[in-house]
Structure formats: C-alpha cells, structure tokens
Design a protein around this motif. Structure first.
Motif, PDB file in Angstrom:
ATOM      1  N   HIS A  10       0.833  -1.201   0.000  1.00  0.00           N
ATOM      2  CA  HIS A  10       0.000   0.000   0.000  1.00  0.00           C
ATOM      3  C   HIS A  10       0.873   1.259   0.000  1.00  0.00           C
ATOM      4  N   ILE A  11       1.851   1.294   0.882  1.00  0.00           N
ATOM      5  CA  ILE A  11       2.748   2.451   0.987  1.00  0.00           C
ATOM      6  C   ILE A  11       3.586   2.587  -0.276  1.00  0.00           C
ATOM      7  N   TYR A  12       4.145   1.496  -0.769  1.00  0.00           N
ATOM      8  CA  TYR A  12       4.949   1.547  -1.998  1.00  0.00           C
ATOM      9  C   TYR A  12       4.117   2.050  -3.174  1.00  0.00           C
ATOM     10  N   SER A  13       2.867   1.635  -3.229  1.00  0.00           N
ATOM     11  CA  SER A  13       1.998   2.091  -4.322  1.00  0.00           C
ATOM     12  C   SER A  13       1.784   3.593  -4.257  1.00  0.00           C
ATOM     13  N   TYR A  14       1.572   4.124  -3.055  1.00  0.00           N
ATOM     14  CA  TYR A  14       1.429   5.576  -2.920  1.00  0.00           C
ATOM     15  C   TYR A  14       2.710   6.297  -3.299  1.00  0.00           C
ATOM     16  N   VAL A  15       3.852   5.756  -2.895  1.00  0.00           N
ATOM     17  CA  VAL A  15       5.138   6.376  -3.236  1.00  0.00           C
ATOM     18  C   VAL A  15       5.329   6.374  -4.750  1.00  0.00           C
ATOM     19  N   ILE A  16       5.007   5.271  -5.405  1.00  0.00           N
ATOM     20  CA  ILE A  16       5.107   5.199  -6.866  1.00  0.00           C
ATOM     21  C   ILE A  16       4.199   6.241  -7.497  1.00  0.00           C
ATOM     22  N   TRP A  17       2.993   6.396  -6.972  1.00  0.00           N
ATOM     23  CA  TRP A  17       2.049   7.372  -7.496  1.00  0.00           C
ATOM     24  C   TRP A  17       2.608   8.786  -7.347  1.00  0.00           C
ATOM     25  N   LEU A  18       3.175   9.072  -6.196  1.00  0.00           N
ATOM     26  CA  LEU A  18       3.730  10.411  -5.974  1.00  0.00           C
ATOM     27  C   LEU A  18       4.976  10.652  -6.833  1.00  0.00           C
ATOM     28  N   LEU A  19       5.771   9.621  -7.050  1.00  0.00           N
ATOM     29  CA  LEU A  19       6.922   9.750  -7.954  1.00  0.00           C
ATOM     30  C   LEU A  19       6.463   9.957  -9.400  1.00  0.00           C
ATOM     31  N   ALA A  20       5.405   9.266  -9.790  1.00  0.00           N
ATOM     32  CA  ALA A  20       4.848   9.472 -11.131  1.00  0.00           C
ATOM     33  C   ALA A  20       4.356  10.908 -11.275  1.00  0.00           C
ATOM     34  N   LEU A  89     -11.578   7.503   7.105  1.00  0.00           N
ATOM     35  CA  LEU A  89     -11.466   6.395   6.163  1.00  0.00           C
ATOM     36  C   LEU A  89     -12.601   6.435   5.139  1.00  0.00           C
ATOM     37  N   ALA A  90     -13.778   6.827   5.580  1.00  0.00           N
ATOM     38  CA  ALA A  90     -14.912   6.955   4.652  1.00  0.00           C
ATOM     39  C   ALA A  90     -14.616   8.023   3.609  1.00  0.00           C
ATOM     40  N   VAL A  91     -14.105   9.164   4.051  1.00  0.00           N
ATOM     41  CA  VAL A  91     -13.773  10.246   3.121  1.00  0.00           C
ATOM     42  C   VAL A  91     -12.650   9.806   2.184  1.00  0.00           C
ATOM     43  N   LYS A  92     -11.676   9.106   2.749  1.00  0.00           N
ATOM     44  CA  LYS A  92     -10.565   8.600   1.942  1.00  0.00           C
ATOM     45  C   LYS A  92     -11.067   7.634   0.867  1.00  0.00           C
ATOM     46  N   GLN A  93     -11.993   6.767   1.221  1.00  0.00           N
ATOM     47  CA  GLN A  93     -12.532   5.817   0.252  1.00  0.00           C
ATOM     48  C   GLN A  93     -13.347   6.521  -0.829  1.00  0.00           C
ATOM     49  N   LEU A  94     -14.078   7.554  -0.444  1.00  0.00           N
ATOM     50  CA  LEU A  94     -14.821   8.328  -1.448  1.00  0.00           C
ATOM     51  C   LEU A  94     -13.862   8.997  -2.428  1.00  0.00           C
ATOM     52  N   PHE A  95     -12.772   9.548  -1.906  1.00  0.00           N
ATOM     53  CA  PHE A  95     -11.761  10.119  -2.786  1.00  0.00           C
ATOM     54  C   PHE A  95     -11.208   9.060  -3.729  1.00  0.00           C
ATOM     55  N   PHE A  96     -10.977   7.853  -3.195  1.00  0.00           N
ATOM     56  CA  PHE A  96     -10.402   6.803  -4.031  1.00  0.00           C
ATOM     57  C   PHE A  96     -11.367   6.386  -5.138  1.00  0.00           C
ATOM     58  N   VAL A  97     -12.654   6.307  -4.836  1.00  0.00           N
ATOM     59  CA  VAL A  97     -13.643   5.989  -5.875  1.00  0.00           C
ATOM     60  C   VAL A  97     -13.627   7.085  -6.938  1.00  0.00           C
ATOM     61  N   TYR A 143      -3.880  13.329  -9.689  1.00  0.00           N
ATOM     62  CA  TYR A 143      -2.753  13.524  -8.775  1.00  0.00           C
ATOM     63  C   TYR A 143      -3.138  14.396  -7.577  1.00  0.00           C
ATOM     64  N   MET A 144      -3.931  15.429  -7.788  1.00  0.00           N
ATOM     65  CA  MET A 144      -4.367  16.284  -6.679  1.00  0.00           C
ATOM     66  C   MET A 144      -5.249  15.491  -5.701  1.00  0.00           C
ATOM     67  N   LEU A 145      -6.125  14.672  -6.239  1.00  0.00           N
ATOM     68  CA  LEU A 145      -6.955  13.825  -5.379  1.00  0.00           C
ATOM     69  C   LEU A 145      -6.098  12.821  -4.605  1.00  0.00           C
ATOM     70  N   VAL A 146      -5.051  12.318  -5.237  1.00  0.00           N
ATOM     71  CA  VAL A 146      -4.134  11.398  -4.565  1.00  0.00           C
ATOM     72  C   VAL A 146      -3.414  12.114  -3.431  1.00  0.00           C
ATOM     73  N   LEU A 147      -2.995  13.361  -3.666  1.00  0.00           N
ATOM     74  CA  LEU A 147      -2.346  14.117  -2.592  1.00  0.00           C
ATOM     75  C   LEU A 147      -3.292  14.299  -1.403  1.00  0.00           C
ATOM     76  N   MET A 148      -4.535  14.642  -1.681  1.00  0.00           N
ATOM     77  CA  MET A 148      -5.516  14.796  -0.595  1.00  0.00           C
ATOM     78  C   MET A 148      -5.752  13.463   0.108  1.00  0.00           C
ATOM     79  N   ASN A 149      -5.825  12.390  -0.659  1.00  0.00           N
ATOM     80  CA  ASN A 149      -6.018  11.061  -0.105  1.00  0.00           C
ATOM     81  C   ASN A 149      -4.832  10.658   0.778  1.00  0.00           C
ATOM     82  N   LYS A 156      -5.351  11.511   9.429  1.00  0.00           N
ATOM     83  CA  LYS A 156      -6.591  10.941   9.997  1.00  0.00           C
ATOM     84  C   LYS A 156      -7.318  12.019  10.822  1.00  0.00           C
ATOM     85  N   PRO A 157      -7.741  13.110  10.166  1.00  0.00           N
ATOM     86  CA  PRO A 157      -8.212  14.294  10.899  1.00  0.00           C
ATOM     87  C   PRO A 157      -9.534  14.148  11.642  1.00  0.00           C
TER      88      PRO A 157
END
Length: 158
Positions: A10-20, A89-97, A143-149, A156-157
C-alpha cells in the motif's frame, strides 16, 4: 500473506504514485518549453507513459493491498465499511472511488491522444497539443486527489 506485506505494498503504491506525479510535472514543463517538434512529441510520450504505468499501476496496487489489509484478521481492524468510528477512512474511500472514475477518463483521453499522434506521425499540430493538454489536466486532477487522499491517510483528521 501478512498484514505487513499488504501494508508495505500500500505504501509503496502511494510512493510510486507520488513519484509518477513528480515525473509528470517535470516532463510537462519540458513539453511546454520545447520548441523542437520531435523532442516535444517524445516528452509527451514519456509523460503519458509515466502516468499510465506509474499512476494506473499504483491505483491497482492500492486497490489490491487495501482489500488485503481489511480482509486479514491481524493488524488494525478498519473493517470493510466500518466508517462510523473512522470517518476519515470513509472520506478517503470516497476520494479513491473518485480517483478511479477520473482514471477511466484519463485513460480515455490518453488513448485519443495516442490515436492522434499515430495519425500524424511526424507532425506536431494543435490537435495533438490540445489532446495532450486535456489528458494532462485529467491526470493532474487525479494527482491532486491522490495528494488529498495521502494527506487523509497520514493525518486521519476526523
């Protein structure tokens, strides 16, 4: 597989996304600066390649690893849809969808750009520039949605 394995993926995938994202920004600046037609087309191809491979494979990695983490008995018990205790987590999942929907549009725009480049093999015209701009703007939204996610995952606000 263990929770830690899925968590690491999960963490590596986010890092790859941010590097992309960083690579995409760098190549987009090169596309905009470049005056040579052949180099500009090459930068456009590289930018799309980074976005298509890095960002889209990272989304798949996050989807698989997230599902794996909540399916295992070990690790934090986030549950599949236990959002009352974990509103963040609910907000995070909505962002991911929303990210997944935008990725669909991004792929569609990238394919249209690829067809346009193929049709005008040695030419850099306004249509190619417009199609690239359209595909790039959609990628920036993702990418902006990924940053917010990512921010929601770290902070975890609520």
């Amino acid at each position: 597989m263990s929770y830690q394995t899925f968590y690491s993926l999960h963490i590596y995938s986010y890092v790859i996304w941010l590097l992309a994202f960083a690579g995409s920004l760098l190549l987009a600046s090169k596309v905009r600066e470049e005056t040579d037609v052949h180099r500009k087309r090459q930068y456009i191809r590289y930018e799309r390649l980074i976005t298509n491979i890095g960002a889209h494979l990272a989304a798949l990695g996050i989807l698989i690893s997230g599902g794996g983490m909540v399916s295992l008995e070990e690790g934090p018990r986030w549950g599949w849809f236990d959002f009352q205790e974990h509103t963040w987590l609910a907000v995070k999942q909505l962002f991911f969808v929303l990210i997944l929907v935008c990725i669909g549009f991004s792929i569609k725009r990238s394919r249209a750009l690829k067809r346009e480049i193929r049709n005008f093999d040695q030419v850099m015209n306004d249509r190619i520039s417009q199609k690239w701009s359209s595909a790039y703007r959609m990628s920036l939204l993702v990418y902006m949605l990924v940053l917010m996610n990512t921010f929601l995952g770290f902070v975890k606000p609520f």
